[in-house]
Design a protein around this motif. Sequence first.
Motif, PDB file in Angstrom:
ATOM      1  N   THR A 136       0.826  -1.207   0.000  1.00 40.23           N
ATOM      2  CA  THR A 136       0.000   0.000   0.000  1.00 40.23           C
ATOM      3  C   THR A 136       0.858   1.254   0.000  1.00 40.23           C
ATOM      4  O   THR A 136       0.553   2.233  -0.702  1.00 40.23           O
ATOM      5  CB  THR A 136      -0.924   0.011   1.238  1.00 40.23           C
ATOM      6  N   GLN A 137       1.937   1.251   0.769  1.00 39.51           N
ATOM      7  CA  GLN A 137       2.768   2.448   0.887  1.00 39.51           C
ATOM      8  C   GLN A 137       3.476   2.805  -0.413  1.00 39.51           C
ATOM      9  O   GLN A 137       3.941   3.929  -0.592  1.00 39.51           O
ATOM     10  CB  GLN A 137       3.782   2.276   2.020  1.00 39.51           C
ATOM     11  N   GLU A 138       3.546   1.849  -1.337  1.00 37.72           N
ATOM     12  CA  GLU A 138       4.140   2.146  -2.639  1.00 37.72           C
ATOM     13  C   GLU A 138       3.321   3.176  -3.414  1.00 37.72           C
ATOM     14  O   GLU A 138       3.830   3.829  -4.322  1.00 37.72           O
ATOM     15  CB  GLU A 138       4.268   0.860  -3.460  1.00 37.72           C
ATOM     16  N   TYR A 139       2.043   3.325  -3.055  1.00 34.71           N
ATOM     17  CA  TYR A 139       1.172   4.287  -3.731  1.00 34.71           C
ATOM     18  C   TYR A 139       1.177   5.654  -3.050  1.00 34.71           C
ATOM     19  O   TYR A 139       0.440   6.550  -3.458  1.00 34.71           O
ATOM     20  CB  TYR A 139      -0.262   3.746  -3.787  1.00 34.71           C
ATOM     21  N   GLY A 140       1.990   5.807  -2.004  1.00 33.04           N
ATOM     22  CA  GLY A 140       2.191   7.101  -1.390  1.00 33.04           C
ATOM     23  C   GLY A 140       1.038   7.560  -0.511  1.00 33.04           C
ATOM     24  O   GLY A 140       0.209   6.769  -0.047  1.00 33.04           O
ATOM     25  N   PHE A 141       0.983   8.866  -0.306  1.00 33.19           N
ATOM     26  CA  PHE A 141       0.004   9.491   0.585  1.00 33.19           C
ATOM     27  C   PHE A 141      -1.421   9.102   0.199  1.00 33.19           C
ATOM     28  O   PHE A 141      -2.223   8.701   1.048  1.00 33.19           O
ATOM     29  CB  PHE A 141       0.169  11.011   0.516  1.00 33.19           C
ATOM     30  N   GLY A 142      -1.730   9.229  -1.075  1.00 30.73           N
ATOM     31  CA  GLY A 142      -3.077   8.918  -1.544  1.00 30.73           C
ATOM     32  C   GLY A 142      -3.452   7.471  -1.325  1.00 30.73           C
ATOM     33  O   GLY A 142      -4.597   7.154  -0.980  1.00 30.73           O
ATOM     34  N   GLY A 143      -2.480   6.576  -1.508  1.00 33.23           N
ATOM     35  CA  GLY A 143      -2.741   5.150  -1.312  1.00 33.23           C
ATOM     36  C   GLY A 143      -3.068   4.827   0.133  1.00 33.23           C
ATOM     37  O   GLY A 143      -3.974   4.040   0.425  1.00 33.23           O
ATOM     38  N   ILE A 144      -2.349   5.447   1.053  1.00 32.18           N
ATOM     39  CA  ILE A 144      -2.587   5.212   2.483  1.00 32.18           C
ATOM     40  C   ILE A 144      -3.967   5.735   2.886  1.00 32.18           C
ATOM     41  O   ILE A 144      -4.729   5.053   3.579  1.00 32.18           O
ATOM     42  CB  ILE A 144      -1.476   5.883   3.321  1.00 32.18           C
ATOM     43  N   LEU A 145      -4.289   6.949   2.432  1.00 32.19           N
ATOM     44  CA  LEU A 145      -5.592   7.540   2.767  1.00 32.19           C
ATOM     45  C   LEU A 145      -6.735   6.729   2.165  1.00 32.19           C
ATOM     46  O   LEU A 145      -7.719   6.410   2.847  1.00 32.19           O
ATOM     47  CB  LEU A 145      -5.646   8.985   2.262  1.00 32.19           C
ATOM     48  N   PHE A 146      -6.614   6.384   0.877  1.00 30.29           N
ATOM     49  CA  PHE A 146      -7.683   5.645   0.206  1.00 30.29           C
ATOM     50  C   PHE A 146      -7.886   4.275   0.832  1.00 30.29           C
ATOM     51  O   PHE A 146      -9.034   3.842   1.055  1.00 30.29           O
ATOM     52  CB  PHE A 146      -7.360   5.488  -1.283  1.00 30.29           C
ATOM     53  N   THR A 147      -6.790   3.587   1.139  1.00 29.34           N
ATOM     54  CA  THR A 147      -6.896   2.241   1.709  1.00 29.34           C
ATOM     55  C   THR A 147      -7.552   2.291   3.089  1.00 29.34           C
ATOM     56  O   THR A 147      -8.387   1.449   3.414  1.00 29.34           O
ATOM     57  CB  THR A 147      -5.511   1.582   1.805  1.00 29.34           C
TER      58      THR A 147
END
Length: 341
Positions: A106-117
């Motif tokens: 998940t962290q590979e997708y950055g800030f947006g990935g963490i928030l969306f997940t």
Amino acid sequence: MSSSQTTPAAKAGPLPASAGPGALWERADKRILALVLVLGILVAVGAFTEPDTFLRVNNLRNILTQSSIIGVVAVGMTLVIIGGGIDLSVGAIVALASVWATTVATQEYGFGGILFTSAAVAVGCGLVNGLLIAYGKLVPFIATLAMFASARGLAVSLSDGKTQRVTAENASVTDLGLPGARVLGIPPLVIIFAVIAVLGWLLLNRTSFGRRTVALGGNPEAARLAGIDLRRQRLYLYVLSGLCCGIAAFMLTVQTGSGQNTNGNLYELDAIAAAIIGGTLLSGGRGTIVGSVLGVLVFTTITNIFSLNNLQNDVQQIAKGAIIVVAVLIQHRTSRSAAET
């Protein structure tokens, strides 16, 4: 707690005008004023016992920041309880969402990935709760208790029982939770809490969704005869509760810089307690977002005072339990007085 299985049916007829949230304000106003008075007394106690520390700006900011995460959860919990339900899984959902959002993938997708997940996982859990309760006709206590166990277990499995740190590449996430982080002098987490509280208030008091929620919790049979889809309304409430948990999970990740399977411990107790002392009726049909926000501030202020005075955690828990009992007794007394008149 009430549900379609436990709430007695009322006589057929249109929903009374008093079922709307706006009509409840006059009665809620006294409870809110009482909470403001209690909060003022606690501030006076804190200032008296620790005059050199309690009233410092940094400590007051700390109280608001500590209130923020559980406060967001309490907004969703308040809506669920007003609608005649209960959600015992909020703490476990926060844990699962925070763990899932901090996995390496998940962290590979950055800030947006963490928030969306964080949001997506929690909304998914809320959706499952809603489907089981609204369409599977499970009692809310049982359905959310099952989710509590399942989500907590999945969080342990995903994290392998270890703390998952936010990587240096995603420092923009943890920067929001730094002690010096400010937006117009206010910590970002406090701003998020304020926005969620305002949106929750508007949803409950200024929309047809809020009126349907109050009607569902206060008189399900009358709500059904008035044309409200009870199952869909219950589903929406649990999805909203899940969304609040997802936002809280992201805020917790921001604050701690990690995801842990122990996150959200006892959040269900704190959120329910805040709603109850804020005037939300456990049987549904009555409650205010403002009251719940003040309830969160009362509990956080108590915790802060106890911590500054080096009192043990068990004493804090005993005090919280006593406050819950007193609040429920007052609710019962008020309800009986209203029924007699």
